[in-house]
Motif scaffolding. Structure first.
Motif, PDB file in Angstrom:
ATOM      1  N   ARG A  47     -45.685 -86.482  16.011  1.00 62.75           N
ATOM      2  CA  ARG A  47     -46.737 -86.235  15.029  1.00 62.75           C
ATOM      3  C   ARG A  47     -46.910 -84.736  14.800  1.00 62.75           C
ATOM      4  NH1 ARG A  47     -50.418 -88.656  17.463  1.00 62.75           N
ATOM      5  NH2 ARG A  47     -50.575 -90.576  16.264  1.00 62.75           N
ATOM      6  N   LEU A  48     -47.048 -84.349  13.529  1.00 60.44           N
ATOM      7  CA  LEU A  48     -47.300 -82.952  13.165  1.00 60.44           C
ATOM      8  C   LEU A  48     -48.327 -82.913  12.052  1.00 60.44           C
ATOM      9  CD1 LEU A  48     -43.678 -81.477  13.080  1.00 60.44           C
ATOM     10  CD2 LEU A  48     -45.502 -80.772  14.614  1.00 60.44           C
ATOM     11  N   ASP A  49     -49.508 -82.383  12.339  1.00 64.59           N
ATOM     12  CA  ASP A  49     -50.494 -82.151  11.288  1.00 64.59           C
ATOM     13  C   ASP A  49     -50.069 -80.965  10.440  1.00 64.59           C
ATOM     14  OD1 ASP A  49     -53.046 -83.909  11.824  1.00 64.59           O
ATOM     15  OD2 ASP A  49     -52.368 -83.233  13.788  1.00 64.59           O
ATOM     16  N   ASP A  50     -50.651 -80.845   9.263  1.00 63.73           N
ATOM     17  CA  ASP A  50     -50.407 -79.674   8.434  1.00 63.73           C
ATOM     18  C   ASP A  50     -51.067 -78.455   9.065  1.00 63.73           C
ATOM     19  OD1 ASP A  50     -49.003 -80.982   6.287  1.00 63.73           O
ATOM     20  OD2 ASP A  50     -50.909 -81.849   5.669  1.00 63.73           O
ATOM     21  N   GLY A  93     -56.689 -94.579  -7.981  1.00 60.58           N
ATOM     22  CA  GLY A  93     -56.307 -95.253  -6.751  1.00 60.58           C
ATOM     23  C   GLY A  93     -56.099 -94.294  -5.590  1.00 60.58           C
ATOM     24  N   ILE A  94     -56.054 -94.840  -4.404  1.00 61.91           N
ATOM     25  CA  ILE A  94     -55.816 -94.086  -3.167  1.00 61.91           C
ATOM     26  C   ILE A  94     -54.545 -94.633  -2.526  1.00 61.91           C
ATOM     27  CG2 ILE A  94     -56.697 -93.534  -0.865  1.00 61.91           C
ATOM     28  CD1 ILE A  94     -59.538 -93.900  -2.074  1.00 61.91           C
ATOM     29  N   VAL A  95     -53.586 -93.741  -2.252  1.00 57.96           N
ATOM     30  CA  VAL A  95     -52.273 -94.157  -1.770  1.00 57.96           C
ATOM     31  C   VAL A  95     -51.979 -93.469  -0.442  1.00 57.96           C
ATOM     32  CG1 VAL A  95     -49.806 -94.272  -2.273  1.00 57.96           C
ATOM     33  CG2 VAL A  95     -51.468 -94.478  -4.140  1.00 57.96           C
ATOM     34  N   ALA A  96     -51.503 -94.233   0.523  1.00 66.03           N
ATOM     35  CA  ALA A  96     -51.000 -93.676   1.782  1.00 66.03           C
ATOM     36  C   ALA A  96     -49.562 -93.245   1.563  1.00 66.03           C
ATOM     37  CB  ALA A  96     -51.084 -94.711   2.893  1.00 66.03           C
ATOM     38  N   VAL A  97     -49.281 -91.974   1.842  1.00 64.08           N
ATOM     39  CA  VAL A  97     -47.954 -91.395   1.591  1.00 64.08           C
ATOM     40  C   VAL A  97     -47.366 -90.944   2.923  1.00 64.08           C
ATOM     41  CG1 VAL A  97     -46.671 -89.572   0.403  1.00 64.08           C
ATOM     42  CG2 VAL A  97     -48.652 -90.635  -0.710  1.00 64.08           C
ATOM     43  N   LYS A  98     -46.210 -91.471   3.282  1.00 66.44           N
ATOM     44  CA  LYS A  98     -45.542 -91.080   4.520  1.00 66.44           C
ATOM     45  C   LYS A  98     -44.775 -89.790   4.302  1.00 66.44           C
ATOM     46  CE  LYS A  98     -42.618 -92.940   8.236  1.00 66.44           C
ATOM     47  NZ  LYS A  98     -41.743 -94.073   8.651  1.00 66.44           N
ATOM     48  N   GLY A  99     -45.104 -88.769   5.099  1.00 65.46           N
ATOM     49  CA  GLY A  99     -44.452 -87.481   4.964  1.00 65.46           C
ATOM     50  C   GLY A  99     -43.546 -87.187   6.130  1.00 65.46           C
ATOM     51  N   ILE A 100     -43.461 -85.900   6.523  1.00 62.91           N
ATOM     52  CA  ILE A 100     -42.600 -85.490   7.634  1.00 62.91           C
ATOM     53  C   ILE A 100     -43.258 -85.760   8.980  1.00 62.91           C
ATOM     54  CG2 ILE A 100     -41.934 -83.381   8.854  1.00 62.91           C
ATOM     55  CD1 ILE A 100     -40.506 -82.406   6.514  1.00 62.91           C
ATOM     56  N   GLY A 101     -44.525 -85.363   9.116  1.00 62.35           N
ATOM     57  CA  GLY A 101     -45.175 -85.434  10.418  1.00 62.35           C
ATOM     58  C   GLY A 101     -46.223 -86.508  10.534  1.00 62.35           C
ATOM     59  N   GLY A 102     -46.426 -87.299   9.488  1.00 59.62           N
ATOM     60  CA  GLY A 102     -47.441 -88.332   9.510  1.00 59.62           C
ATOM     61  C   GLY A 102     -47.773 -88.771   8.096  1.00 59.62           C
ATOM     62  N   PHE A 103     -48.712 -89.695   8.000  1.00 59.49           N
ATOM     63  CA  PHE A 103     -49.151 -90.186   6.695  1.00 59.49           C
ATOM     64  C   PHE A 103     -50.277 -89.318   6.152  1.00 59.49           C
ATOM     65  CE2 PHE A 103     -46.812 -93.907   7.858  1.00 59.49           C
ATOM     66  CZ  PHE A 103     -46.554 -94.604   6.690  1.00 59.49           C
ATOM     67  N   HIS A 104     -50.315 -89.200   4.824  1.00 52.99           N
ATOM     68  CA  HIS A 104     -51.458 -88.639   4.108  1.00 52.99           C
ATOM     69  C   HIS A 104     -52.136 -89.733   3.297  1.00 52.99           C
ATOM     70  CE1 HIS A 104     -49.164 -84.772   4.564  1.00 52.99           C
ATOM     71  NE2 HIS A 104     -50.379 -84.323   4.791  1.00 52.99           N
ATOM     72  N   LEU A 105     -53.380 -89.499   2.959  1.00 50.77           N
ATOM     73  CA  LEU A 105     -54.068 -90.294   1.946  1.00 50.77           C
ATOM     74  C   LEU A 105     -54.226 -89.423   0.719  1.00 50.77           C
ATOM     75  CD1 LEU A 105     -56.756 -92.050   4.156  1.00 50.77           C
ATOM     76  CD2 LEU A 105     -54.838 -93.159   2.995  1.00 50.77           C
ATOM     77  N   ALA A 106     -53.729 -89.918  -0.416  1.00 50.12           N
ATOM     78  CA  ALA A 106     -53.695 -89.130  -1.644  1.00 50.12           C
ATOM     79  C   ALA A 106     -54.554 -89.780  -2.717  1.00 50.12           C
ATOM     80  CB  ALA A 106     -52.256 -88.993  -2.148  1.00 50.12           C
ATOM     81  N   CYS A 107     -55.226 -88.920  -3.497  1.00 49.08           N
ATOM     82  CA  CYS A 107     -55.917 -89.377  -4.694  1.00 49.08           C
ATOM     83  C   CYS A 107     -55.951 -88.224  -5.688  1.00 49.08           C
ATOM     84  CB  CYS A 107     -57.328 -89.882  -4.384  1.00 49.08           C
ATOM     85  SG  CYS A 107     -58.523 -88.587  -3.978  1.00 49.08           S
ATOM     86  N   ASP A 108     -56.333 -88.515  -6.902  1.00 49.93           N
ATOM     87  CA  ASP A 108     -56.428 -87.494  -7.949  1.00 49.93           C
ATOM     88  C   ASP A 108     -57.569 -86.538  -7.605  1.00 49.93           C
ATOM     89  OD1 ASP A 108     -56.714 -85.972 -10.237  1.00 49.93           O
ATOM     90  OD2 ASP A 108     -56.930 -87.678 -11.596  1.00 49.93           O
ATOM     91  N   ALA A 109     -57.243 -85.259  -7.388  1.00 52.92           N
ATOM     92  CA  ALA A 109     -58.253 -84.294  -6.970  1.00 52.92           C
ATOM     93  C   ALA A 109     -59.265 -83.991  -8.057  1.00 52.92           C
ATOM     94  CB  ALA A 109     -57.581 -82.993  -6.524  1.00 52.92           C
ATOM     95  N   ALA A 110     -58.942 -84.276  -9.308  1.00 55.65           N
ATOM     96  CA  ALA A 110     -59.867 -83.999 -10.414  1.00 55.65           C
ATOM     97  C   ALA A 110     -60.763 -85.188 -10.743  1.00 55.65           C
ATOM     98  CB  ALA A 110     -59.075 -83.590 -11.658  1.00 55.65           C
ATOM     99  N   ASN A 111     -60.580 -86.296 -10.044  1.00 54.00           N
ATOM    100  CA  ASN A 111     -61.347 -87.508 -10.313  1.00 54.00           C
ATOM    101  C   ASN A 111     -62.486 -87.624  -9.301  1.00 54.00           C
ATOM    102  OD1 ASN A 111     -62.311 -90.193 -10.388  1.00 54.00           O
ATOM    103  ND2 ASN A 111     -60.354 -90.959 -11.139  1.00 54.00           N
TER     104      ASN A 111
END
Length: 775
Positions: free
Chosen positions: A360-363, A209-227
């Protein structure tokens, strides 16, 4: 007894500096008080002179981890000694102190996360004065809870007691919170009753699955990097064809399974800034999908930097993709409402919380491949920490520099310091432009900044230039137009601590990028400048070649290949180019382009280094028809060349011209095409090109007098190519010169505003013109 008044300036608010002062005073039996005010920290002390001397030494030497002391001033003080030592209330005044950058979870807070006996065990928003959100949640100065996103969360009695106790590391930690009173975490759609949201996210990631994760400076989109299926699907949903994905790993050791690490890389990963670090892959490391970083031999890794990330990664058994939560080319979303709207169709679920992201803060992104780290994107963890300027820059008028069009940042300059904003993005995007304007207003408010000078790029059509001109009219500031490549050179010199006396007017600048407006009204991008802060001349440059279709040539490398070959060989280019004709589109499109070149229709000349790299990449079959992101072809060309660099000879070039040396590429193209006919390996050809290019640029500088003792500034986006940067430095040292490289700001347009600010302020202070290069 002696009495002293001590003024401390720098990043000394919101970092535990007052408790540090309090503890030192108690340990040394010193009476007095400490308070925050608009200039930093003010201390009044009474004690034995030896104790006061020790106190002053330890103020700096034992400062809290996030503090950055710029100056400590001391005066004698009168008045009776008070009883004991107190922390006084904050005082008002002119704002001269800074806001520290957001900082990764400190070891003490991380330990609490996993301690069953601690009341913050498993709590996703723990922090203290040594870590946590800062710029991302602040709305005004002074940095007090009422002026942050935490104003919505009144402290419970336990948190209030810690907040009021100078002996506690959460003393006046403005974002402090606990499960009883702080922000909360949830998942949308809601998981089954009783299921922990983080457990549900981990389960989703494990099944692709793909999940939107709210962090410090904005949202990320996360997924399994090995998939590989999840990575491919994330690319499809984001419409992001090839730009590399950043990853998050649980630990440095896990990163080391996939990439080569040295002490510099380890320190960067573990630093409070916690940037994405670009690292060389192990050739025989564990397999990861090619779709993570197509055509690249480096991967971008970061470590968990918030409690949310630590708790999530502890539930997983491998790295995850953590890419910006946006559609391709849009800014990262920051609000829950935006995430539900803009990330619909991209995410399968949303990990939300109710602490607002105000800014907003990018990485940040840093390269760590041999030698000193190179900042490629300066944002979370670094901005808005002020940069101390070299000697000689005190007393300049307050200056606001507006930066460029791409990788936009802006810069405030005053009192010997520069405050460079976080990376904002490309201003052609409407949302990025809105964010840019909002950040200019915020920084001016945070730092109580009224510019007397506004510096802009010389290109009249840049949005940052037009906005700067409007702002100058509104606030009565002097508008200064600064030459693009002169600003790059000045940024490099100032970044490296080269002051007016050291820089002089005899420095050289090798400024290599995609393009920028030159003083002759044409587009430049491969320049050897000579001079310094007060002016430069164009000592040498790459031979200008047409940009067929203007902006289209920046997206379609084959156009640059045709233009380069036709420039080198004239009407015989097709005969000479037989080895690369299969890289070109159908003949009808080439014929149209030829007619454009013959008639001079939309084919502006440009001495661009970036477009030359695109042309060579196209000749080798690397994305000849279209690139999916800026520098994609050049990045692939660099990766292809790297394994061959130790054993190749450079391609030849031609140096011609009179007062200004012109670097021509006919010999290079003749040799390159001959190698293609002979069936040489593409990697070997790519390496010979890199070597020949570096040798040609340094030789052009040497022809114009660069040599023993010369300062040579290396700037522009091409300096992100580590092969070129290393080869240029090697050759400059070999001729007895001193290469000067960027250290704290990007060499690309993300650092442009620093150079604009310095040149704009100097030109106004000295009355020496506009800051533009002079021919």
């Amino acid at each position: 007894m002696a009495a002293r008044r001590i003024r401390v300036r720098g990043l000394v608010q919101g970092v535990g500096f007052r408790p540090h002062v309090w503890r030192l005073a108690r340990a040394l039996d010193i009476a007095g008080s400490v308070a925050n005010d608009g200039e930093g920290v003010i201390i009044h002390v009474w004690g034995h002179p030896a104790a006061l001397d020790s106190f002053q030494d330890r103020l700096r030497g034992e400062a809290p981890p996030l503090a950055r002391i710029h100056t400590i001033e001391t005066w004698p003080h009168d008045g009776p000694a008070p009883l004991g030592f107190t922390i006084a209330a904050s005082a008002a005044g002119t704002v001269r102190t800074g806001i520290v950058p957001d900082a990764a979870t400190c070891p003490a807070c991380r330990a609490e996360l996993f301690d069953p006996a601690d009341r913050r065990q498993g709590y996703a928003f723990g922090n203290c004065t040594h870590c946590g959100p800062r710029l991302s949640i602040v709305s005004a100065i002074p940095y007090d809870r009422a002026n942050t996103a935490m104003a919505a969360f009144p402290m419970c009695p336990d948190c209030a007691a810690e907040y009021a106790n100078p002996a506690d590391r959460r003393f006046h930690a403005q974002p402090t919170a606990c499960p009883a009173c702080g922000p909360r975490l949830w998942l949308e759609p809601a998981p089954d009753a009783g299921t922990d949201p983080l457990d549900a996210v981990a389960a989703l990631l494990r099944v692709g699955g793909i999940v939107a994760v709210k962090g410090i400076g904005g949202f990320h989109l996360a997924c399994d990097a090995a998939n590989p299926h999840a990575v491919t699907e994330l690319r499809r949903r984001k419409a992001r064809d090839a730009k590399p994905f950043a990853m998050m790993a649980r630990s440095v050791d896990e990163v080391g399974r996939y990439c080569q690490l040295d002490d510099t890389a380890r320190a960067l990963l573990l630093s409070p800034a916690a940037p994405i670090v670009l690292l060389p892959r192990w050739p025989d490391g564990p397999p990861l999908p090619d779709g993570l970083a197509p055509d690249q031999d480096h991967l971008g890794f970061m470590l968990p930097y918030t409690p949310v990330h630590h708790l999530l990664m502890a539930r997983l058994h491998g790295p995850v993709v953590m890419t910006s939560g946006n559609r391709s080319d849009e800014p990262q979303v920051t609000t829950n409402e935006q995430a539900r709207d803009r990330l619909a169709g991209l995410a399968d679920a949303w990990l939300m919380h109710d602490r607002a992201i105000l800014n907003r803060l990018d990485d940040s992104v840093v390269a760590a491949t041999g030698g000193a780290p190179t900042i490629l994107r300066r944002a979370r963890g670094y901005a808005p920490a002020p940069l101390s300027l070299p000697p000689g820059f005190d007393g300049l008028p307050p200056t606001l520099a507006m930066g460029g069009e791409l990788k936009a940042t802006f810069c405030l300059l005053r009192q010997g310091q520069a405050i460079l904003s976080q990376h904002i993005g490309d201003l052609e995007n409407a949302a990025a432009l809105d964010d840019y304007q909002a950040m200019v207003r915020l920084y001016r408010d945070l730092f109580d900044f009224t510019p007397e000078v506004i510096a802009v790029d010389a290109h009249p059509d840049y949005l940052s230039t037009t906005l700067g001109a409007t702002l100058a009219r509104e606030c009565g500031a002097r508008l200064v137009r600064v030459g693009h490549h002169h600003a790059h050179m000045a940024a490099c010199l100032a970044d490296a601590g080269i002051g007016l006396a050291k820089g002089g007017e005899g420095a050289f600048g090798l400024i290599l990028d995609g393009l920028g407006l030159g003083i002759d009204g044409t587009l430049w991008g491969g320049e050897v400048l000579r001079g310094g802060y007060h002016g430069v001349t164009r000592a040498a440059h790459i031979a200008p070649v047409a940009l067929p279709g203007g902006a289209a040539a920046m997206r379609e490398p084959w156009r640059n290949l045709v233009a380069q070959l036709r420039h080198a060989f004239g009407d015989a280019w097709r005969h000479q180019a037989a080895p690369v004709l299969n890289q070109l589109p159908p003949d009808a499109r080439v014929a149209v382009l030829e007619r454009m070149l013959e008639t001079g229709t939309n084919v502006p000349p440009c001495s661009s280094a970036g477009r030359l790299f695109d042309a060579v990449a196209a000749a080798l079959g690397i994305h000849p028809m279209r690139i999916g992101h800026e520098a994609q072809a050049a990045m692939a060309l660099e990766a292809l060349a790297r394994p061959h660099m130790a054993s190749v000879r450079p391609y030849p070039v031609a140096l011609g011209g009179g007062d200004s040396v012109v670097v021509g590429w006919l010999p290079l193209w003749e040799a390159l095409l001959a190698d293609l006919r002979a069936g040489e390996a593409p990697g070997l050809i790519a390496a010979r090109f890199h070597m020949g290019f570096a040798e040609a640029v340094v030789a052009a500088a040497a022809r114009q007098g660069a040599g023993a003792g010369s300062l040579v500034a290396l700037s522009g986006g091409v300096m992100q190519n580590r092969i070129i940067l290393d080869e240029l430095q090697t050759r400059v040292r070999a001729m007895g010169g001193r290469p000067v490289t960027h250290q704290r700001v990007p060499a690309n347009d993300g650092g442009l505003a620093l150079g604009q600010a310095v040149l704009g302020a100097l030109s106004t202070a000295t009355g020496e013109g506009t800051g533009q290069p002079t021919s």
